[in-house]
Design an enzyme around this catalytic site. Sequence first.
Site, mmCIF file in Angstrom:
data_model
loop_
_atom_site.group_PDB
_atom_site.id
_atom_site.type_symbol
_atom_site.label_atom_id
_atom_site.label_comp_id
_atom_site.label_asym_id
_atom_site.label_seq_id
_atom_site.Cartn_x
_atom_site.Cartn_y
_atom_site.Cartn_z
ATOM 1 N N LYS A 60 50.651 68.325 -4.628
ATOM 2 C CA LYS A 60 51.181 69.607 -5.607
ATOM 3 C C LYS A 60 50.101 70.498 -5.837
ATOM 4 C CE LYS A 60 52.248 70.067 -10.217
ATOM 5 N NZ LYS A 60 52.560 69.625 -11.243
ATOM 6 N N LYS A 100 47.152 73.612 -11.425
ATOM 7 C CA LYS A 100 46.217 73.997 -12.097
ATOM 8 C C LYS A 100 44.999 72.949 -11.913
ATOM 9 C CE LYS A 100 48.894 76.936 -14.631
ATOM 10 N NZ LYS A 100 49.760 76.885 -15.903
ATOM 11 N N LYS A 102 48.801 61.492 -17.457
ATOM 12 C CA LYS A 102 47.693 61.981 -18.537
ATOM 13 C C LYS A 102 46.954 60.920 -19.060
ATOM 14 C CE LYS A 102 48.422 66.423 -18.089
ATOM 15 N NZ LYS A 102 49.388 67.316 -18.567
HETATM 16 P P1 TYM Z 1 53.957 73.685 -16.193
HETATM 17 O O1 TYM Z 1 53.600 74.948 -17.254
HETATM 18 O O2 TYM Z 1 53.230 72.602 -15.772
HETATM 19 O O3 TYM Z 1 54.665 74.618 -14.993
HETATM 20 C C1 TYM Z 1 55.786 75.747 -15.172
HETATM 21 C C2 TYM Z 1 56.722 75.610 -14.132
HETATM 22 O O4 TYM Z 1 56.115 75.526 -12.788
HETATM 23 C C3 TYM Z 1 56.667 74.675 -11.971
HETATM 24 N N1 TYM Z 1 55.598 74.266 -11.166
HETATM 25 C C4 TYM Z 1 55.820 74.012 -9.730
HETATM 26 N N2 TYM Z 1 56.796 74.300 -8.964
HETATM 27 C C5 TYM Z 1 56.874 74.110 -7.743
HETATM 28 N N3 TYM Z 1 55.513 73.490 -7.135
HETATM 29 C C6 TYM Z 1 54.444 73.290 -7.804
HETATM 30 N N4 TYM Z 1 53.373 73.132 -7.342
HETATM 31 C C7 TYM Z 1 54.326 73.581 -9.212
HETATM 32 N N5 TYM Z 1 53.757 73.823 -10.179
HETATM 33 C C8 TYM Z 1 54.234 73.925 -11.469
HETATM 34 C C9 TYM Z 1 57.175 73.638 -12.969
HETATM 35 O O5 TYM Z 1 57.780 72.714 -12.417
HETATM 36 C C10 TYM Z 1 57.684 74.399 -14.169
HETATM 37 O O6 TYM Z 1 58.918 74.690 -13.759
HETATM 38 N N6 TYM Z 1 56.693 70.898 -19.382
HETATM 39 C C11 TYM Z 1 56.630 72.115 -18.839
HETATM 40 C C12 TYM Z 1 56.884 73.472 -19.575
HETATM 41 C C13 TYM Z 1 57.653 73.406 -20.521
HETATM 42 C C14 TYM Z 1 59.248 73.683 -20.248
HETATM 43 C C15 TYM Z 1 60.152 73.413 -21.439
HETATM 44 C C16 TYM Z 1 59.941 73.995 -19.011
HETATM 45 C C17 TYM Z 1 57.770 73.029 -21.976
HETATM 46 N N7 TYM Z 1 58.868 73.130 -22.486
HETATM 47 C C18 TYM Z 1 61.213 73.740 -21.827
HETATM 48 C C19 TYM Z 1 61.089 74.095 -19.198
HETATM 49 C C20 TYM Z 1 62.010 73.815 -20.495
HETATM 50 C C21 TYM Z 1 55.281 72.468 -17.965
HETATM 51 O O7 TYM Z 1 54.346 71.850 -18.202
HETATM 52 O O8 TYM Z 1 55.492 73.535 -17.037
#
Ligand code: TYM
Length: 363
Positions: free
Chosen positions: A228, A231, A145
């Site tokens: 991957k 978004k 980032k």
């Molecule tokens: P975020 O919003 O980027 O993504 C949400 C969830 O989707 C999964 N994910 C994927 N899994 C497989 N292949 C992909 N291409 C893919 N893109 C996204 C992510 O692994 C995630 O599980 N930091 C987290 C949000 C968060 C969180 C937490 C999660 C904040 N606090 C506490 C668990 C526990 C995030 O940015 O996810």
Amino acid sequence: MTFIEGTPTQKNPNKFGFSFTYPYLCKKYKNKYMKEIVLSGIRPTGNLHLGNYYGAVQNFVKMQEDYNCYYFIADWHSLTSHPKPEDIQQSARTILAEYLACGIDPEKSTIYIQSDVPDTIELYLYLNMNCYLGELERVTTFKEKARKQPDNVNAGLLTYPTLMAADILQHRAAKVPVGKDQEQNMEMARKCARRFNNIYGVEFFPEPQNFYFGDHAIKIPGLDGSGKMGKSEGNCIYLYEDAKSIEKKVKRAVTDSGPTEPNQQKPEVIQNLFTLMEIASSKDTYDYFNEKWNDMSIRYGDMKKQLAEDIVKTLAPIRERILEYKSNQELLDKVAKMGAEKAHESAAATLREVRKIIGFKVY
Ligand code: TYM
């Protein structure tokens, strides 16, 4: 009341003269009160896509029968990129509608919006006191980032993993269903739990484990041949998309000129297509095209057509429900309110203990 597993058949008559055995009570109440705690969340930075679905939400739905689940919308986490104030509420409600459309049931799981439960911030502060600059700077997502947005390397980005740890530890969650990209953040969450326990000489926080069904964490690839689906990568299939748009996207997926010898190892772009098919299609379908690859008779056009069809089959009912839920703001507000109350109750109980352990007044 404490429930002790396996206590021998000690009689415990109640005021009506019936007597229950402790093991009977244990079994009866264990399901209700002692289910393992699960937590996970997603940032409301756009609509949910196939990566979110297969990496996370599908597991959220499967887990809600057997666990005590908390699923939230991580709107504080999205502040690192400064969304417009007028978009904040609607973005969270979009994800809420999509959660419901995927099958997360507010009667079974606690669904809430992160900013509706301010208790998290207090725990975030305590955990930050035990995290160090060097280790936070080494987190890959922070480094990425910082590279992508050099003019906005804010402290929220740096302490993102501690906020995530607070999200998890406030409910003392044991399992966290997330995709592969969250592994390092999860390692930090475990470190936060361990360090708190060590500093205060307690065994208060469990070390939360990443959870997935099967034998490995999932990473859904992009359709552009890149690593991957994400978004910010602009290579997503969104859950709200209709058949036409999905077919168009899958058709445009990057491929090559085909295998040049039997049983050849697949190059990354082709492996990506197969990975998607392995998850979105049946085993027979996957095996059929895998065989075609191995004997060099594969036609990517046919494979893409089948893949698109299978994705549409999964997403069509979800898409329909998204449209329904999105137009029912009243229901969304009700679900968010109910979830916030339940999440607050759980987080406040943890915080009371934490304040006591640290030495603060408890109220
Ligand atoms: P975020 O919003 O980027 O993504 C949400 C969830 O989707 C999964 N994910 C994927 N899994 C497989 N292949 C992909 N291409 C893919 N893109 C996204 C992510 O692994 C995630 O599980 N930091 C987290 C949000 C968060 C969180 C937490 C999660 C904040 N606090 C506490 C668990 C526990 C995030 O940015 O996810």
